[in-house]
Design a protein around this motif. Structure first.
Motif, PDB file in Angstrom:
ATOM      1  N   GLN A  33      -6.694  -4.334   2.443  1.00 34.66           N
ATOM      2  CA  GLN A  33      -7.594  -3.713   1.887  1.00 34.66           C
ATOM      3  C   GLN A  33      -7.910  -3.871   0.378  1.00 34.66           C
ATOM      4  O   GLN A  33      -9.015  -4.287  -0.221  1.00 34.66           O
ATOM      5  CB  GLN A  33      -7.600  -2.141   2.204  1.00 34.66           C
ATOM      6  CG  GLN A  33      -8.079  -2.108   3.725  1.00 34.66           C
ATOM      7  CD  GLN A  33      -7.695  -0.639   4.188  1.00 34.66           C
ATOM      8  OE1 GLN A  33      -6.957   0.186   3.558  1.00 34.66           O
ATOM      9  NE2 GLN A  33      -8.495  -0.108   5.410  1.00 34.66           N
ATOM     10  N   ILE A  34      -6.853  -3.730   0.076  1.00 28.60           N
ATOM     11  CA  ILE A  34      -6.741  -4.095  -1.830  1.00 28.60           C
ATOM     12  C   ILE A  34      -6.990  -5.210  -2.166  1.00 28.60           C
ATOM     13  O   ILE A  34      -7.856  -5.581  -3.067  1.00 28.60           O
ATOM     14  CB  ILE A  34      -5.425  -3.332  -2.440  1.00 28.60           C
ATOM     15  CG1 ILE A  34      -4.985  -1.996  -2.152  1.00 28.60           C
ATOM     16  CG2 ILE A  34      -5.272  -3.892  -3.681  1.00 28.60           C
ATOM     17  CD1 ILE A  34      -3.477  -1.612  -2.280  1.00 28.60           C
ATOM     18  N   LEU A  35      -6.363  -6.316  -1.371  1.00 25.33           N
ATOM     19  CA  LEU A  35      -6.940  -7.610  -1.712  1.00 25.33           C
ATOM     20  C   LEU A  35      -8.419  -7.876  -1.364  1.00 25.33           C
ATOM     21  O   LEU A  35      -9.079  -8.688  -2.296  1.00 25.33           O
ATOM     22  CB  LEU A  35      -6.194  -8.581  -0.714  1.00 25.33           C
ATOM     23  CG  LEU A  35      -6.209 -10.096  -0.750  1.00 25.33           C
ATOM     24  CD1 LEU A  35      -6.068 -10.795  -2.292  1.00 25.33           C
ATOM     25  CD2 LEU A  35      -5.552 -11.080   0.232  1.00 25.33           C
ATOM     26  N   HIS A  36      -9.030  -7.413  -0.609  1.00 28.65           N
ATOM     27  CA  HIS A  36     -10.158  -7.455  -0.202  1.00 28.65           C
ATOM     28  C   HIS A  36     -11.194  -6.847  -1.225  1.00 28.65           C
ATOM     29  O   HIS A  36     -12.078  -7.586  -1.751  1.00 28.65           O
ATOM     30  CB  HIS A  36     -10.823  -6.848   1.070  1.00 28.65           C
ATOM     31  CG  HIS A  36     -12.146  -6.875   1.285  1.00 28.65           C
ATOM     32  ND1 HIS A  36     -12.941  -5.729   1.149  1.00 28.65           N
ATOM     33  CD2 HIS A  36     -13.173  -7.981   2.128  1.00 28.65           C
ATOM     34  CE1 HIS A  36     -14.177  -6.266   1.547  1.00 28.65           C
ATOM     35  NE2 HIS A  36     -14.386  -7.429   2.068  1.00 28.65           N
ATOM     36  N   ARG A  37     -10.797  -5.769  -1.590  1.00 32.47           N
ATOM     37  CA  ARG A  37     -11.426  -5.191  -2.786  1.00 32.47           C
ATOM     38  C   ARG A  37     -11.295  -5.784  -4.113  1.00 32.47           C
ATOM     39  O   ARG A  37     -12.256  -6.131  -4.740  1.00 32.47           O
ATOM     40  CB  ARG A  37     -11.035  -3.520  -3.223  1.00 32.47           C
ATOM     41  CG  ARG A  37     -11.733  -2.680  -4.170  1.00 32.47           C
ATOM     42  CD  ARG A  37     -11.334  -1.611  -4.266  1.00 32.47           C
ATOM     43  NE  ARG A  37     -11.508  -1.070  -2.905  1.00 32.47           N
ATOM     44  CZ  ARG A  37     -11.512   0.444  -2.639  1.00 32.47           C
ATOM     45  NH1 ARG A  37     -11.264   1.168  -3.597  1.00 32.47           N
ATOM     46  NH2 ARG A  37     -11.746   1.005  -1.396  1.00 32.47           N
ATOM     47  N   ASN A  38     -10.263  -6.429  -4.594  1.00 35.00           N
ATOM     48  CA  ASN A  38     -10.022  -7.230  -5.468  1.00 35.00           C
ATOM     49  C   ASN A  38     -10.986  -8.490  -5.648  1.00 35.00           C
ATOM     50  O   ASN A  38     -11.597  -8.875  -6.283  1.00 35.00           O
ATOM     51  CB  ASN A  38      -8.441  -7.815  -5.759  1.00 35.00           C
ATOM     52  CG  ASN A  38      -7.667  -6.319  -6.217  1.00 35.00           C
ATOM     53  OD1 ASN A  38      -8.268  -5.443  -6.625  1.00 35.00           O
ATOM     54  ND2 ASN A  38      -6.367  -6.991  -6.374  1.00 35.00           N
ATOM     55  N   ILE A  39     -11.024  -9.025  -4.473  1.00 39.51           N
ATOM     56  CA  ILE A  39     -11.745 -10.511  -4.152  1.00 39.51           C
ATOM     57  C   ILE A  39     -13.111 -10.026  -4.390  1.00 39.51           C
ATOM     58  O   ILE A  39     -14.076 -10.771  -4.952  1.00 39.51           O
ATOM     59  CB  ILE A  39     -11.400 -11.101  -2.931  1.00 39.51           C
ATOM     60  CG1 ILE A  39      -9.793 -11.816  -2.998  1.00 39.51           C
ATOM     61  CG2 ILE A  39     -12.536 -12.156  -2.686  1.00 39.51           C
ATOM     62  CD1 ILE A  39      -9.450 -12.141  -1.791  1.00 39.51           C
ATOM     63  N   VAL A  40     -13.651  -8.950  -3.845  1.00 36.50           N
ATOM     64  CA  VAL A  40     -15.259  -8.582  -3.941  1.00 36.50           C
ATOM     65  C   VAL A  40     -15.483  -8.276  -5.380  1.00 36.50           C
ATOM     66  O   VAL A  40     -16.533  -8.604  -5.881  1.00 36.50           O
ATOM     67  CB  VAL A  40     -15.365  -7.474  -2.934  1.00 36.50           C
ATOM     68  CG1 VAL A  40     -16.902  -6.927  -3.466  1.00 36.50           C
ATOM     69  CG2 VAL A  40     -15.481  -7.846  -1.664  1.00 36.50           C
TER      70      VAL A  40
END
Length: 99
Positions: free
Chosen positions: A52-59
């Motif tokens: 979830q953190i990785l997804h947020r960072n990528i977005v």
């Protein structure tokens, strides 16, 4: 905690610079390594929070890239030479020998 978790009152006021972007990229690298390690150990449920953190960072990085007028658009930038699967340039011609 991820650097993109900013309180609502401070959102939109962050200085986006190369250092901030590099920190996010470094954090993403660490998150991917952590996720991989957990997955190899068969602990997929522990990966969810990191994903979830990785997804947020990528977005967030994608949003920055979309909003940056000074970055070249990869879809319209001309490609000098397209590489073929064998690694040679598609538009290259064999050298001619002059007499």
């Amino acid at each position: 905690m991820s650097v993109v978790f900013v309180p609502k009152r401070q959102r939109g006021k962050a200085q986006i610079n190369q250092e901030t972007i590099q920190r996010l990229l470094d954090e993403n690298d660490q998150l991917v390594r952590c996720i991989t390690e957990y997955m190899q150990k068969g602990r997929a449920t522990e990966c969810v929070q990191y994903q979830q953190i990785l997804h947020r960072n990528i977005v967030y990085l994608g949003t920055i890239a979309d909003a940056s007028p000074d970055l070249p658009d990869a879809t319209t930038a001309p490609c000098e030479e397209a590489a073929t699967p064998n690694g040679t340039a598609e538009n290259s011609e064999p050298p001619t020998q002059s007499s």
